[in-house]
Scaffold this active site. Sequence first.
Site, short mmCIF file in Angstrom:
data_model
loop_
_atom_site.label_atom_id
_atom_site.label_comp_id
_atom_site.label_asym_id
_atom_site.label_seq_id
_atom_site.Cartn_x
_atom_site.Cartn_y
_atom_site.Cartn_z
N LYS A 146 -33.45 88.23 -28.92
CA LYS A 146 -34.80 88.75 -28.64
C LYS A 146 -35.33 88.18 -27.32
O LYS A 146 -35.82 88.93 -26.47
CB LYS A 146 -35.70 88.36 -29.83
CG LYS A 146 -37.14 88.76 -29.71
CD LYS A 146 -37.80 88.81 -31.08
CE LYS A 146 -38.41 87.50 -31.53
NZ LYS A 146 -39.67 87.18 -30.87
N SER A 147 -35.24 86.87 -27.14
CA SER A 147 -35.77 86.26 -25.90
C SER A 147 -35.08 86.83 -24.67
O SER A 147 -35.72 87.14 -23.66
CB SER A 147 -35.54 84.75 -25.91
OG SER A 147 -36.40 84.14 -26.81
N ASP A 150 -37.72 77.89 -33.39
CA ASP A 150 -37.81 79.09 -34.23
C ASP A 150 -36.98 78.96 -35.52
O ASP A 150 -37.11 79.78 -36.42
CB ASP A 150 -37.39 80.33 -33.44
CG ASP A 150 -38.37 80.64 -32.32
OD1 ASP A 150 -39.53 80.20 -32.40
OD2 ASP A 150 -37.98 81.31 -31.35
N ARG A 166 -53.60 84.10 -31.21
CA ARG A 166 -52.74 83.08 -30.58
C ARG A 166 -53.31 82.66 -29.22
O ARG A 166 -53.89 83.46 -28.50
CB ARG A 166 -51.31 83.61 -30.48
CG ARG A 166 -50.75 83.82 -31.89
CD ARG A 166 -49.33 84.32 -31.88
NE ARG A 166 -48.42 83.35 -31.31
CZ ARG A 166 -47.14 83.60 -31.08
NH1 ARG A 166 -46.64 84.79 -31.36
NH2 ARG A 166 -46.38 82.67 -30.59
N GLY A 197 -45.61 87.50 -28.70
CA GLY A 197 -46.10 86.47 -27.78
C GLY A 197 -45.33 86.47 -26.47
O GLY A 197 -45.90 86.27 -25.39
N SER A 244 -43.18 74.83 -23.15
CA SER A 244 -43.21 76.22 -23.62
C SER A 244 -42.49 77.12 -22.61
O SER A 244 -42.87 77.20 -21.44
CB SER A 244 -44.66 76.70 -23.78
OG SER A 244 -44.69 78.12 -23.80
C1 S3P Z 1 -39.86 82.23 -26.66
C2 S3P Z 1 -40.31 80.94 -26.55
C3 S3P Z 1 -40.76 80.14 -27.69
C4 S3P Z 1 -40.31 80.77 -29.00
C5 S3P Z 1 -40.55 82.23 -29.05
C6 S3P Z 1 -39.79 82.93 -27.94
C7 S3P Z 1 -39.42 82.92 -25.43
O1 S3P Z 1 -42.16 80.06 -27.66
O2 S3P Z 1 -40.95 80.13 -30.09
O3 S3P Z 1 -40.12 82.76 -30.29
O4 S3P Z 1 -38.75 83.97 -25.54
O5 S3P Z 1 -39.72 82.43 -24.34
P1 S3P Z 1 -42.93 78.98 -26.71
O6 S3P Z 1 -42.57 79.24 -25.33
O7 S3P Z 1 -44.40 79.21 -26.94
O8 S3P Z 1 -42.49 77.64 -27.19
#
Ligand code: S3P
Length: 443
Positions: free
Chosen positions: A19-20, A330, A119, A91, A163
Amino acid sequence: MKISPGNYLKGSVSLPGDKSISHRAALFSALAEGETQITNFASSEDCSSTLRCLEDLGVVVVRNGSEVRIKGVGKNGLNPPANELDCGNSGTTVRLIAGILAGQDFDSVLTGDESLSKRPMRRIIEPLAQMNAEIDSNEFLLPMKIHGKNPLKAIRYILPVASAQVKSCLLLAGLNAAGKTTVESPAAKTKTPNSRNHTELMLKFLGADIREDFRETDDGFIHEVTIDGGSKLSSRDLVIPSDISSAAFFMVAAACLKGSDVLLQNVGLNPTRAAIITVLQRFGVKIDILNERVACGEIVGDLRVTGKGNFEYNAASHIIDGDIIANLIDEIPVLAVFGTQIEGGLEIRDAGELRVKESDRISAVVENLKRMGADVEEFPDGLRVGRSSLKGAAIDSFGDHRIAMAFAVAGLFAHGETEIMNSECAAISFPEFFDTLAQTVIN
Ligand code: S3P
């Protein structure tokens, strides 16, 4: 969704694309010059939110299942959107797109669903304002109106929390800043980035002028990433690895059910994501990494997990805290479920960020473990769970995909039937999860 106790897991598990990495592949291909073919694009609803936002910004996206073709418009070629951009539950979509939109010479509005609207956005609004973007928000929550500026002011920014979403937001803003933008992460004990570095790897792969450095200080190593605002992205076809965060549910299930033998293919093994493997191995879980290779800048391999049904007791391994947390953030819900199956249980600390995910994951995990009769204690920054005999229960997913899936795994270990309420939220990252589980578990 009803889950019956499982006997063991068998077979090759088909997993969705990461996903990321899929979010980044879509966004960066749109900013590139030329067309990109993305293979194994995530089936996740979150990634569809990203594609939809790109279409609303005038990008042509042709999708055929996990094959996605994107016609890049260049970093200054997006169109002003006619309507609000709806980021759904995602997010990553909202925070990364905000970084891109901050550097455009038009205004845009970002919205999201009920969960996303709770959030925190201050973490991106403040640094983007330092770069001269103007952002109106509802007390640092969505909806957010971005008055873009091109070029932005290049800054050096010290992240208050590790983050990847915030780091990526600022690096994307840095693509349209005059000069070099540097993002520093909090100090860590080792020279490993303490948040996922997919953005850095992919921007480098697409030809951006971006550099990662480590600076040694009294507190440890500071990871800093610098991008030059003169960077251009070229289009290159991208192959997305399978998602280790989705694989984690099957890793834990197979590890705990004796006689299990599963193969998880083409899994992304980027060290900033793969700490779940290290932690399970500390308890003697047998995970063989096969066929390790590099694809599009990311490490990928096949994982074979066999369930021995017994674990090694090592007092020092039972507390999971510090730098490793960001590298399995996660996976913590399913790790807490794992904790119920091992002698000595698990204590998770330094994980306060879990309270601002798709749900408050600390309280969601504690609540549901209690419903299943586990011995569990909640802390502001984590939880402690003892080895417990679980009983089937009605589980509240709190609309959070990772809670729904973690407790489906818990249901395999429980006596009696478990019912996951609002289980369809699993589609946020893994729409095929329950079918795949049913095909892999032998009851
Ligand atoms: C993500 C970063 C993480 C993770 C989220 C996906 C990303 O969040 O928990 O599910 O794809 O960059 P944070 O950057 O807020 O830690």
